[in-house]
Write a protein that holds these residues in place. Structure first.
Motif, PDB file in Angstrom:
ATOM      1  N   VAL A  13      92.741 -83.910  26.676  1.00  0.00           N
ATOM      2  CA  VAL A  13      91.864 -84.928  26.080  1.00  0.00           C
ATOM      3  C   VAL A  13      92.189 -85.100  24.593  1.00  0.00           C
ATOM      4  O   VAL A  13      92.314 -86.218  24.090  1.00  0.00           O
ATOM      5  CB  VAL A  13      90.378 -84.538  26.273  1.00  0.00           C
ATOM      6  N   GLU A  14      92.345 -83.984  23.903  1.00  0.00           N
ATOM      7  CA  GLU A  14      92.643 -84.046  22.458  1.00  0.00           C
ATOM      8  C   GLU A  14      94.021 -84.646  22.216  1.00  0.00           C
ATOM      9  O   GLU A  14      94.226 -85.425  21.287  1.00  0.00           O
ATOM     10  CB  GLU A  14      92.580 -82.645  21.841  1.00  0.00           C
ATOM     11  N   LEU A  15      94.974 -84.248  23.047  1.00  0.00           N
ATOM     12  CA  LEU A  15      96.340 -84.753  22.870  1.00  0.00           C
ATOM     13  C   LEU A  15      96.389 -86.254  23.130  1.00  0.00           C
ATOM     14  O   LEU A  15      97.068 -86.995  22.409  1.00  0.00           O
ATOM     15  CB  LEU A  15      97.288 -84.026  23.833  1.00  0.00           C
ATOM     16  N   GLU A  16      95.640 -86.698  24.133  1.00  0.00           N
ATOM     17  CA  GLU A  16      95.630 -88.122  24.448  1.00  0.00           C
ATOM     18  C   GLU A  16      95.009 -88.917  23.307  1.00  0.00           C
ATOM     19  O   GLU A  16      95.474 -90.008  22.961  1.00  0.00           O
ATOM     20  CB  GLU A  16      94.844 -88.348  25.739  1.00  0.00           C
ATOM     21  N   SER A  17      93.991 -88.344  22.712  1.00  0.00           N
ATOM     22  CA  SER A  17      93.328 -89.003  21.588  1.00  0.00           C
ATOM     23  C   SER A  17      94.313 -89.180  20.432  1.00  0.00           C
ATOM     24  O   SER A  17      94.416 -90.256  19.833  1.00  0.00           O
ATOM     25  CB  SER A  17      92.131 -88.141  21.179  1.00  0.00           C
ATOM     26  N   ILE A  18      95.066 -88.127  20.135  1.00  0.00           N
ATOM     27  CA  ILE A  18      96.067 -88.184  19.065  1.00  0.00           C
ATOM     28  C   ILE A  18      97.209 -89.135  19.441  1.00  0.00           C
ATOM     29  O   ILE A  18      97.663 -89.940  18.627  1.00  0.00           O
ATOM     30  CB  ILE A  18      96.581 -86.754  18.767  1.00  0.00           C
ATOM     31  N   GLY A  19      97.647 -89.064  20.696  1.00  0.00           N
ATOM     32  CA  GLY A  19      98.736 -89.932  21.148  1.00  0.00           C
ATOM     33  C   GLY A  19      98.348 -91.402  21.091  1.00  0.00           C
ATOM     34  O   GLY A  19      99.144 -92.260  20.700  1.00  0.00           O
ATOM     35  N   GLU A  20      97.106 -91.695  21.468  1.00  0.00           N
ATOM     36  CA  GLU A  20      96.620 -93.079  21.426  1.00  0.00           C
ATOM     37  C   GLU A  20      96.589 -93.611  20.004  1.00  0.00           C
ATOM     38  O   GLU A  20      96.942 -94.763  19.751  1.00  0.00           O
ATOM     39  CB  GLU A  20      95.203 -93.143  21.987  1.00  0.00           C
ATOM     40  N   ALA A  21      96.126 -92.774  19.091  1.00  0.00           N
ATOM     41  CA  ALA A  21      96.066 -93.197  17.682  1.00  0.00           C
ATOM     42  C   ALA A  21      97.472 -93.545  17.193  1.00  0.00           C
ATOM     43  O   ALA A  21      97.678 -94.547  16.504  1.00  0.00           O
ATOM     44  CB  ALA A  21      95.450 -92.089  16.836  1.00  0.00           C
ATOM     45  N   LEU A  22      98.435 -92.732  17.578  1.00  0.00           N
ATOM     46  CA  LEU A  22      99.825 -92.965  17.172  1.00  0.00           C
ATOM     47  C   LEU A  22     100.370 -94.227  17.844  1.00  0.00           C
ATOM     48  O   LEU A  22     101.018 -95.067  17.203  1.00  0.00           O
ATOM     49  CB  LEU A  22     100.656 -91.749  17.583  1.00  0.00           C
ATOM     50  N   GLU A  23     100.097 -94.351  19.134  1.00  0.00           N
ATOM     51  CA  GLU A  23     100.581 -95.504  19.901  1.00  0.00           C
ATOM     52  C   GLU A  23     100.069 -96.809  19.289  1.00  0.00           C
ATOM     53  O   GLU A  23     100.810 -97.774  19.130  1.00  0.00           O
ATOM     54  CB  GLU A  23     100.085 -95.357  21.347  1.00  0.00           C
ATOM     55  N   ARG A  24      98.793 -96.807  18.917  1.00  0.00           N
ATOM     56  CA  ARG A  24      98.164 -98.023  18.383  1.00  0.00           C
ATOM     57  C   ARG A  24      98.262 -98.123  16.869  1.00  0.00           C
ATOM     58  O   ARG A  24      97.614 -98.976  16.265  1.00  0.00           O
ATOM     59  CB  ARG A  24      96.678 -98.037  18.765  1.00  0.00           C
ATOM     60  N   SER A  25      98.988 -97.214  16.253  1.00  0.00           N
ATOM     61  CA  SER A  25      99.058 -97.172  14.786  1.00  0.00           C
ATOM     62  C   SER A  25      97.664 -97.165  14.169  1.00  0.00           C
ATOM     63  O   SER A  25      97.422 -97.792  13.137  1.00  0.00           O
ATOM     64  CB  SER A  25      99.862 -98.371  14.249  1.00  0.00           C
ATOM     65  N   ASP A  26      96.762 -96.423  14.796  1.00  0.00           N
ATOM     66  CA  ASP A  26      95.399 -96.309  14.261  1.00  0.00           C
ATOM     67  C   ASP A  26      95.366 -95.090  13.335  1.00  0.00           C
ATOM     68  O   ASP A  26      94.959 -93.996  13.716  1.00  0.00           O
ATOM     69  CB  ASP A  26      94.415 -96.149  15.438  1.00  0.00           C
ATOM     70  N   TRP A  27      95.806 -95.318  12.098  1.00  0.00           N
ATOM     71  CA  TRP A  27      96.013 -94.190  11.178  1.00  0.00           C
ATOM     72  C   TRP A  27      94.706 -93.555  10.730  1.00  0.00           C
ATOM     73  O   TRP A  27      94.653 -92.367  10.438  1.00  0.00           O
ATOM     74  CB  TRP A  27      96.863 -94.636   9.978  1.00  0.00           C
ATOM     75  N   ALA A  28      93.641 -94.345  10.704  1.00  0.00           N
ATOM     76  CA  ALA A  28      92.340 -93.789  10.321  1.00  0.00           C
ATOM     77  C   ALA A  28      91.874 -92.796  11.396  1.00  0.00           C
ATOM     78  O   ALA A  28      91.374 -91.712  11.086  1.00  0.00           O
ATOM     79  CB  ALA A  28      91.317 -94.907  10.150  1.00  0.00           C
ATOM     80  N   LYS A  29      92.084 -93.165  12.655  1.00  0.00           N
ATOM     81  CA  LYS A  29      91.685 -92.277  13.747  1.00  0.00           C
ATOM     82  C   LYS A  29      92.550 -91.011  13.754  1.00  0.00           C
ATOM     83  O   LYS A  29      92.048 -89.900  13.918  1.00  0.00           O
ATOM     84  CB  LYS A  29      91.815 -92.996  15.091  1.00  0.00           C
ATOM     85  N   LEU A  30      93.862 -91.212  13.555  1.00  0.00           N
ATOM     86  CA  LEU A  30      94.747 -90.046  13.525  1.00  0.00           C
ATOM     87  C   LEU A  30      94.332 -89.104  12.392  1.00  0.00           C
ATOM     88  O   LEU A  30      94.274 -87.882  12.566  1.00  0.00           O
ATOM     89  CB  LEU A  30      96.209 -90.492  13.347  1.00  0.00           C
TER      90      LEU A  30
END
Lengths: 283, 283
Positions: free
Chosen positions: A248-265
């Motif tokens: 779950v945590e890895l997916e959250s980090i991967g999604e942030a990277l995939e979407r370039s959501d730098w605030a979330k990352l």
């Protein structure tokens, strides 16, 4: 004055050897017997002063012991603990150092003879190193030792083992066995799955460039394989649960990277940073 | 006799401070100028002997330098390198220490004035520590420094920077920039995503029980967040690719556990153990 006259250590590797060195240094037993498979290991343990004498015969080794400490790899603990319990004099105490507790304890208690106590214990110390050549008398100083007592554990036996570990410098704590196995799945067994996956994800061409960060993160991937497979087998359901939480945590980090959501990352990294900084590095 | 008379260090933190200490210890420049944002950092760098003098004004600091080394966090490297290149005397060399190279190099070369060389460099040293209070003259001894030269890098400038790093004790290697960014995604950037995910996968009740294994594995989760978000942004596609490779390995391990396929799990762990043991821990 010591609580135990004769302590038998079954399996004199890193943990068993360190236990022997610590007991001898603090003079907590009159006599420490080492029991094992291989002359060479036991000769070295005696030479290092971790044991007073040794034997390859478990029954003989525990025949006059009042405490038997099973320090073998997890997969052998039930068999050795039961064999020791059956060969010890009445009033004897068997304890262990395994990092999984529920399955092991169930197997041992099912075969425990009357008059012998089993005290399930887990010293949270050790490393990817192996063998009593790496043993040290100070291994348990400041380390946590968790006792997972059951309805069948006699109070006096629990207290004697508790007190012994405290005399060795450990911080002893009692936990429900299910809670223990769930906790170690997260903080110990999970990283022992993640580190190998991380090593294996690095291609041959890149691996030689590994520097401090990768090396620290994957140090435990060099651990003993058979030992760890047995641990994963015993604690399978809790480890699967820990793996899911990691996913779950890895997916959250991967999604942030995939979407370039730098605030979330950044929020994920900040949370991890704050929580990691809360762990002292010197204990 | 040194190759550079005046070296300007832009950003005097852990890496910049260590670079200054190493250059001064080996007497590789007549004069080392520190450039930064905060008096406090620069005063400490001077007191520690990492720089001879300092200024908050980048243009002034590099005005008589023949080498400018940009040691800021990755996100600031292009801006500072371009500013330095525009203010240096003709013949000047700008170099950097960033751990991503393709995006940064493209931005800098697009704005590079005639007569100024840019030499992209990446010393693979450092830690989760920050600040020049943790700087040491020996940080780069035995460390790898990768130069990712382009068609526009003049040979003489590349050789001068190459030689300087060798004099600081580093093992210098030249790599294609795409290969560099792919390799560091695997061996450096990937663990900086995995470690935070691992910390965050541990629940509040379990976290205080973390011992050596978890602590080693997650040490880099305490790293500087802004710095790392910038790195992930620059090297996003390579890091996503590395994450996918990790996902494949993790799934393989998870499946073995799910199906109680202990032989397969053992093979995964053995492969990781052998590959991890192939990495020396003391370099």
């Amino acid at each position: 004055m010591s609580d135990f006259k004769r302590i038998a250590i079954i399996g004199v590797g890193l943990i068993g050897g360190s236990f022997g060195l610590a007991v001898k240094e603090r003079e907590l037993a009159d006599d420490v017997v080492g029991i094992g498979y291989r002359d060479e290991t036991l000769v070295r343990a005696e030479a290092r002063g971790a044991i007073d004498r040794w034997t390859l015969d478990l029954e003989e080794g525990v025949s006059d012991a009042d405490l038997a400490v099973v320090c073998t790899p997890v997969g052998l603990v039930p068999e050795k603990a039961i064999a020791a319990a059956q060969a010890m004099p009445p009033g004897g105490i068997v304890t262990d150092v395994a990092s999984t507790k529920e399955v092991i304890t169930g197997k041992i208690e099912a075969e425990l003879p009357d008059g012998i106590a089993f005290v399930p214990a887990h010293p949270m110390a050790g490393s990817e190193e192996r063998g009593n050549e790496n043993a040290t008398a100070g291994l348990f100083e400041g380390a946590r030792v968790i006792l997972t007592l059951t309805d069948r554990t006699p109070d006096a036996a629990a207290d004697a083992v508790h007190y012994l570990w405290e005399r060795l410098g450990a911080r002893v704590e009692r936990l429900d066995v299910a809670a223990h196995d769930r906790i170690v799945a997260r903080i110990s067994h999970l990283p022992h799955l993640i580190a190998p996956a991380l090593v294996n994800a690095v291609d041959e061409a890149s691996l030689p460039y590994a520097a401090t960060g990768m090396k620290d993160t994957t140090r435990i991937a060099a651990s003993d394989v058979r030992l760890w497979v047995d641990i994963f087998r015993d604690n399978r359901l809790n480890v699967l649960d820990a793996l899911r939480a990691f996913g779950v945590e890895l997916e959250s980090i991967g999604e942030a990277l995939e979407r370039s959501d730098w605030a979330k990352l950044a929020r994920c990294l900040e949370r991890a940073r704050d929580r990691r900084q809360g762990l002292s590095d010197d204990e």
